[in-house]
Design a protein around this motif. Structure first.
Motif, PDB file in Angstrom:
ATOM      1  N   THR A  57      27.081  38.515  26.842  1.00 51.07           N
ATOM      2  CA  THR A  57      28.389  38.489  27.503  1.00 51.07           C
ATOM      3  C   THR A  57      28.547  39.743  28.358  1.00 51.07           C
ATOM      4  O   THR A  57      28.247  40.860  27.912  1.00 51.07           O
ATOM      5  CB  THR A  57      29.524  38.453  26.454  1.00 51.07           C
TER       6      THR A  57
ATOM      7  N   TYR B 202      35.918  40.397  29.626  1.00 47.84           N
ATOM      8  CA  TYR B 202      34.830  39.791  28.852  1.00 47.84           C
ATOM      9  C   TYR B 202      34.494  38.456  29.519  1.00 47.84           C
ATOM     10  O   TYR B 202      35.313  37.542  29.528  1.00 47.84           O
ATOM     11  CB  TYR B 202      35.259  39.571  27.406  1.00 47.84           C
ATOM     12  N   GLN B 203      33.291  38.349  30.062  1.00 49.83           N
ATOM     13  CA  GLN B 203      32.950  37.186  30.884  1.00 49.83           C
ATOM     14  C   GLN B 203      31.611  36.600  30.453  1.00 49.83           C
ATOM     15  O   GLN B 203      30.608  37.301  30.360  1.00 49.83           O
ATOM     16  CB  GLN B 203      32.882  37.600  32.365  1.00 49.83           C
ATOM     17  N   PHE B 204      31.603  35.304  30.191  1.00 51.60           N
ATOM     18  CA  PHE B 204      30.363  34.594  29.890  1.00 51.60           C
ATOM     19  C   PHE B 204      30.501  33.173  30.403  1.00 51.60           C
ATOM     20  O   PHE B 204      31.520  32.514  30.173  1.00 51.60           O
ATOM     21  CB  PHE B 204      30.071  34.592  28.389  1.00 51.60           C
TER      22      PHE B 204
ATOM     23  N   TYR C  82      32.661  29.952  29.105  1.00 51.04           N
ATOM     24  CA  TYR C  82      33.790  30.349  28.268  1.00 51.04           C
ATOM     25  C   TYR C  82      34.883  30.943  29.156  1.00 51.04           C
ATOM     26  O   TYR C  82      34.613  31.481  30.240  1.00 51.04           O
ATOM     27  CB  TYR C  82      33.349  31.380  27.235  1.00 51.04           C
TER      28      TYR C  82
ATOM     29  N   THR D  16      37.256  33.524  30.616  1.00 53.61           N
ATOM     30  CA  THR D  16      37.203  34.976  30.760  1.00 53.61           C
ATOM     31  C   THR D  16      38.429  35.595  30.103  1.00 53.61           C
ATOM     32  O   THR D  16      39.559  35.128  30.283  1.00 53.61           O
ATOM     33  CB  THR D  16      37.146  35.367  32.244  1.00 53.61           C
TER      34      THR D  16
ATOM     35  N   ASN E 136      25.508  37.337  36.127  1.00 51.37           N
ATOM     36  CA  ASN E 136      26.966  37.342  36.142  1.00 51.37           C
ATOM     37  C   ASN E 136      27.468  38.280  37.233  1.00 51.37           C
ATOM     38  O   ASN E 136      26.950  39.397  37.388  1.00 51.37           O
ATOM     39  CB  ASN E 136      27.521  37.795  34.786  1.00 51.37           C
TER      40      ASN E 136
END
Length: 828
Positions: free
Chosen positions: A35, A68-70, A73, A75, A313
Motif C-alpha cells: 500500500t 493510504y492508497q492501494f 480499495y 483511498t 501507484n
C-alpha cells in the motif's frame, strides 16, 4: 544463548523505531501489502510490507494528512497530529465500490477504447511536468527460493557457495538488500544515480544491485524494457497499442473527487511482447493513476521466467500539476531444473524537484556512482531512511547472516574453511585440485586429466592426455597479482610430450595493464578457429573424419596488454619468435567400423599421406591489436570504475601483424586488418547484427601456409561454438584462404517473435525466425556466399535453447550445396 536473546530484542526494537507506523488491513482482517502511504501535498512517502506494516518518517511537528492508497480499495485520508514522538496508526481499507451506472455505452462502441485513445493523445501533456527532475530513491530487493532440489543444494555447497537462510525444504531468503540514493533525470533517457547507502544482508562490503535504472519503467513510453532481458514490451498506451491489445472498461470510482477509470488490458496474442492486467486512468486527462500489469516468460521469450508483475501507484502533485509515480513493486517468479525463485523489488520515489537547474555538466558518462562509505552506514541511518518496514523474515535474515558474517570473518574460521577446502580427495587426481594459501594471498592448482578437451584424440597424436599446473600470487592490496601456468600435452601414438608455459603480472590502476612472457612447444591447427578439439575427437572416433589439421609450433613471446582513454582504447602488443614444422598422421584407430579412411594431415592434399603444406621454418613476429569502443558510460565505485559498452556505436578492431627475419626468403610480410561489429535493436521488431572484417597483406606472395588468412568453415552440420558471425556454415575447411586482400561479411536479423507471433499455433511456441547472409571475397577468386533461414529459441517448454538453420551456399554465383545446421542459440 546470547543470539537467541538478542533476536527478539532486535525484532522489538525494529517495531518501535520510526515516527509514524502501523498496520494496514482489509475489512476481513487480512494485511494489505504494498500500500502506498504518503503525506498529502508533500514529497514524503513509503509503502507497506508483505505483512501490511509501514513506517513513515515525518519531518515536521503538527497536523498532517496521511494518504493510504492501494488499487482496488478506497483511498483513505487521515489527519494526524504529530508531536515528535513515535505514533502508531492502524488503517482498515474498504474494497472500492466500482460502478458503471453513470456511463452511457452506445451500441457498438467500446468506452475503454475512447479512454485509451485519450490517454495516448495526452501522453505528451501528461508528462510535460516530468521531463526533468531530481528525486530521492529508496529500494529494497529480495530473492528467495520457493523450492530447491537436494541435488542443487549439494552442488552449491560443494562449489563453495552459501545457502545460509535456506531450510532443508529448499525455501528461504538468498539475497536481501536496500538502497538509498539521489536521482537526476531528463527526458528522453538521461538518468544519473548517486547511491549514498547500500546494505546487503550478510555482506558489509557488498553493493546492492537494485538500482533506479532497474526500476525506471515508464509506461508513457511506447516500449518498456525490464532489466537486461532486452525484449521491448508494448505499453498498453503506446502509440500503436491497438494493434496488440483489446480493452474493457471494468469500473469507475472516485478518489477525492477525481473520477478514475479501471480498464482491463487484454493482449490479442499472449506470445507477443505484451502485458495483461489492469491500468487505471484519470478521467478526462488520461493520466496514469496506477497499474497492476503482468508479463509472462512467453512474451519475454524467456521460458525460465513464469511471470513478472509490475504494480505502480501515482498521486497528484499540486505544485507540478501532474500525476507522479510514488511507488513501484516488481514481483517475479523464475526457475528451471529443480529450482524456483521469487524476486521482489520495491521502490519509493520521494522529494521530487521538477525545476532542477541542470547544465551540460549535470549528465556525463557517469550513470551510477557510490558514496565513499556507502556500505558502512549504521543501524541509526537505516532506521531514519528506510521507507519500507522490514518483515520478521527480513529482520531475522539480517540478524542471522550478519552474525554468521562476523563468525566467518574471524581468522580461525577462515583458516578452518581453508583447510577444509584444501583437503585432497582421491577424485581430485582426475578432476583437478586447488590449494589456497593463508588469507587467500596465493593459490596453487592442478588442472586434472578429465575435462572438456581432455583426454582427446586426433590422427597426429592419437589419444592424448593434457593437464596443467598453475599458481597465482597476490600483492598486499589483493588487486595486483602475478600468475603462472604450465601445460602438458602428451600424444600416445606420436610418443611426444609438449610443454608450454605462461607467466604474467597484472598491475591494478587506470590502465589495468598486464605484461607477460610465454613460450614452449604445442600442437596447433592451421586455423585454430575451425573446429573445436572436442568435436574433432568425436568425428574422428565415431565416423573417421579427421577435420583438424595440425603443425608443430614452438614459440616464445613477450607481450603487453593495457587500456587507455577511460577504456575506450585497449591495446595488445607482443613480439616473439616462432618455429614451425610439419606433422603427419600417426594414428588410424576409431570406433567407426565402415570403409571410410582418414585423410592426410595436409589440407591441400588430403589423399597424400607424405605431403605437408609447410616445411621446417622460423620467423620473428610483431603484433599490435587495438579495440576501440565509442560512447562508453561508466559506474564509479569507491575504489574503481566499471565501463559499459554503448550499443549505439560499433566495436572497432584494428590489428597489425609483421613477420620478419624468417629462415627463408619470402616469409616476411605485413598484414593489416579492421573489423566492425555491432548489435542493433530495431524497435520491437527484432535485433540486427553485423560483423565485417577487411584485411590486406603487403609483400605476402610467398608466406607460410600458417600465416595465410583462412576463412573459418564447417563440415559437421553442428555449431556448438556459437560463432555464427565469424564463421561459415557449409564452407569446407581450408577451401578458401588467401595471402592478398579479403573481405568477410556476416549479417543476421533475429525477428524475436515478430513474424512467428502472427502465425496461429506457431506463436505459442516462442520460436524466433532468424535470417542471415554470409559473404567471403578474396582478390584471386569469385565470392562465396551463404543464405540462412532458421529458428532460434527452438525446443519445447523450458528446454528451448536450440537453434536450427537451413543454409544455401553459392560459389561464384553458382549453387554449391545446401544443408541443415543444428546448434545452440546465442544466449543460453
Amino acid at each position: 544463548m546470547n543470539k537467541f536473546i538478542l533476536l527478539p530484542i532486535l525484532l522489538l526494537s525494529m517495531s518501535m523505531l520510526g515516527q509514524l507506523k502501523g498496520n494496514i488491513k482489509d475489512t476481513q482482517g487480512k494485511p494489505i501489502s504494498y500500500t502506498t502511504v504518503y503525506v498529502e501535498k508533500s514529497q514524503q512517502g513509503t509503502i507497506s510490507n508483505e505483512q501490511g506494516n509501514y513506517e513513515l518518517p515525518l519531518n515536521q511537528k503538527g497536523e498532517h494528512t496521511i494518504v493510504y492508497q492501494f488499487l482496488g480499495y478506497k483511498t483513505v485520508r487521515k489527519v494526524i497530529s504529530y508531536t515528535g514522538t513515535p505514533q502508531i496508526v492502524d488503517i482498515v481499507l474498504e474494497t472500492e465500490e466500482f460502478v458503471l451506472d453513470d456511463i452511457v455505452i452506445k451500441a457498438g462502441v467500446n468506452p475503454a477504447d475512447d479512454l485509451i485513445r485519450n490517454a495516448i493523445k495526452n501522453k505528451r501533456k501528461n508528462t510535460e511536468g516530468m521531463s526533468a527532475f531530481t528525486a530521492d530513491f529508496y529500494s529494497k530487493g529480495m530473492l528467495k527460493t520457493l523450492k530447491m532440489s537436494k541435488f542443487i543444494q549439494k552442488k552449491v555447497k560443494k562449489d563453495g557457495g552459501s545457502l545460509t537462510g535456506v531450510d532443508s525444504l529448499g525455501k528461504g531468503v538468498v539475497y536481501l538488500s536496500e538502497t538509498v540514493s539521489n536521482l537526476k533525470y531528463q527526458k528522453p533517457n538521461k538518468l544519473k544515480e548517486h547511491i549514498i547507502a547500500s546494505k546487503v544482508s550478510g555482506n558489509n562490503s557488498g553493493y546492492s544491485f537494485n538500482t533506479a535504472d532497474e526500476s525506471f519503467y515508464d509506461f508513457y513510453d511506447n516500449h518498456v524494457v525490464i532489466g537486461d532481458l532486452g525484449t521491448k514490451l508494448i505499453s498498453p498506451i503506446a502509440d500503436g497499442a491497438f494493434s496488440y491489445y483489446k480493452y474493457s472498461l471494468e469500473a469507475t470510482f472516485s478518489d477525492h473527487g477525481v473520477l478514475i477509470n479501471k480498464i482491463k488490458v487484454m493482449p490479442k496474442s499472449a506470445a507477443q511482447p505484451v502485458f495483461y492486467g489492469d491500468i487505471y486512468l484519470v478521467d478526462g486527462i488520461g493520466a496514469i493513476y496506477g497499474m497492476d500489469l503482468k508479463v509472462t516468460g512467453v512474451s519475454l521469450q524467456q521460458p525460465i521466467i513464469e511471470a513478472i508483475n509490475i504494480n505502480q501507484n501515482f498521486s497528484y502533485d499540486e505544485n507540478n500539476k501532474s500525476w507522479v509515480k510514488r511507488s513501484q513493486n516488481l514481483d517475479l517468479v523464475f526457475g528451471a531444473l529443480g529450482i524456483q525463485i521469487q524476486g521482489v523489488f520495491l521502490s519509493v520515489f520521494n522529494n521530487y524537484n521538477f525545476t532542477p537547474n541542470f547544465t551540460r555538466a549535470s549528465f556525463d558518462k557517469e550513470v551510477l556512482s557510490f558514496a565513499k562509505d556507502v556500505n558502512k552506514q549504521d543501524d541509526t541511518f537505516w532506521e531514519q531512511n528506510r521507507l519500507f518496514a522490514l518483515t520478521e523474515e527480513e529482520v531475522r535474515d539480517y540478524h542471522v547472516k550478519d552474525s554468521i558474517r562476523q563468525i566467518k570473518e574471524s581468522p580461525a574460521y577462515k583458516d578452518s574453511i581453508r583447510m577444509k577446502y584444501n583437503k585432497f580427495r582421491l577424485g581430485d587426481v582426475l578432476g583437478g585440485y586447488n590449494y589456497k594459501g593463508k588469507d587467500n594471498m596465493y593459490s596453487l592448482g592442478y588442472g586434472g586429466i578429465l575435462g572438456k578437451d581432455r583426454p582427446g584424440f586426433n590422427t597426429v597424436q592419437g589419444f592424448n592426455m593434457k593437464t596443467d599446473f598453475y599458481g597465482t600470487f597476490y600483492d598486499k592490496d589483493k588487486k595486483s597479482f602475478t600468475s603462472g601456468k604450465v601445460s602438458f600435452d602428451y600424444g600416445f601414438a606420436s610418443d611426444r610430450l609438449r610443454v608450454y608455459g605462461k607467466l604474467k603480472h597484472y598491475f591494478d590502476g587506470k590502465t589495468n595493464s598486464t605484461v607477460y612472457v610465454e613460450g614452449g612447444s604445442k600442437i596447433d591447427q592451421y586455423n585454430n578457429e575451425n573446429i573445436p578439439e572436442l568435436l574433432n575427437t568425436a568425428f574422428s572416433l565415431l565416423s573417421r573424419k579427421n577435420y583438424a589439421k595440425y603443425y608443430n609450433h614452438n614459440e616464445f613471446y613477450i607481450g603487453y596488454q593495457g587500456q587507455f582513454l577511460e577504456e575506450a582504447l585497449k591495446i595488445n602488443t607482443a613480439i616473439g619468435y616462432e618455429d614451425r614444422s610439419p606433422l603427419f598422421n600417426n594414428a588410424n584407430g576409431a570406433f567407426y567400423k565402415g570403409s571410410r579412411v582418414y585423410t592426410s594431415n595436409d589440407p591441400l592434399a588430403p589423399l597424400d599421406m607424405e605431403s605437408s603444406p609447410i616445411s621446417n621454418h622460423y620467423l620473428y613476429k610483431f603484433k599490435l591489436g587495438t579495440k576501440i569502443r565509442l560512447g562508453m558510460n561508466y559506474i564509479t565505485y569507491p575504489d574503481k570504475r566499471i565501463y559499459m559498452s554503448n550499443r549505439k556505436y560499433p566495436l572497432i578492431e584494428v590489428d597489425y601483424e609483421k613477420g620478419f627475419s624468417g629462415s627463408e626468403k619470402g616469409l616476411s610480410y605485413d598484414k593489416l586488418e579492421a573489423r566492425f561489429s555491432q548489435e542493433l535493436t530495431v524497435s520491437n521488431k527484432g535485433v540486427f547484427e553485423y560483423n565485417i572484417l577487411m584485411g590486406k597483406y603487403f609483400g605476402g606472395e610467398n608466406i607460410s601456409y600458417v600465416d595465410r588468412k583462412h576463412f573459418t568453415g564447417n563440415e559437421t552440420n553442428l555449431n556448438i561454438s556459437n560463432n555464427r558471425l565469424t564463421s561459415f556454415n557449409l564452407l569446407p575447411y581450408y577451401s578458401l584462404s588467401t595471402n592478398k586482400s579479403y573481405v568477410e561479411s556476416h549479417f543476421e536479423y533475429d525477428f524475436r517473435g515478430f513474424l512467428i507471433n502472427k502465425v496461429p499455433l506457431l506463436r505459442e511456441t516462442g520460436w524466433n525466425v532468424v535470417l542471415g547472409y554470409h559473404n567471403a571475397m578474396v582478390s584471386e577468386s569469385r565470392p562465396y556466399q551463404e543464405f540462412t533461414a532458421g529458428l532460434s529459441n527452438f525446443g519445447f517448454g523450458k528446454i528451448n535453447f536450440f537453434r536450427i538453420d537451413y543454409v544455401r551456399s553459392y560459389n561464384g554465383g553458382a549453387f554449391a550445396k545446401d544443408g541443415i545446421m543444428i546448434g545452440v542459440k546465442k544466449s543460453f
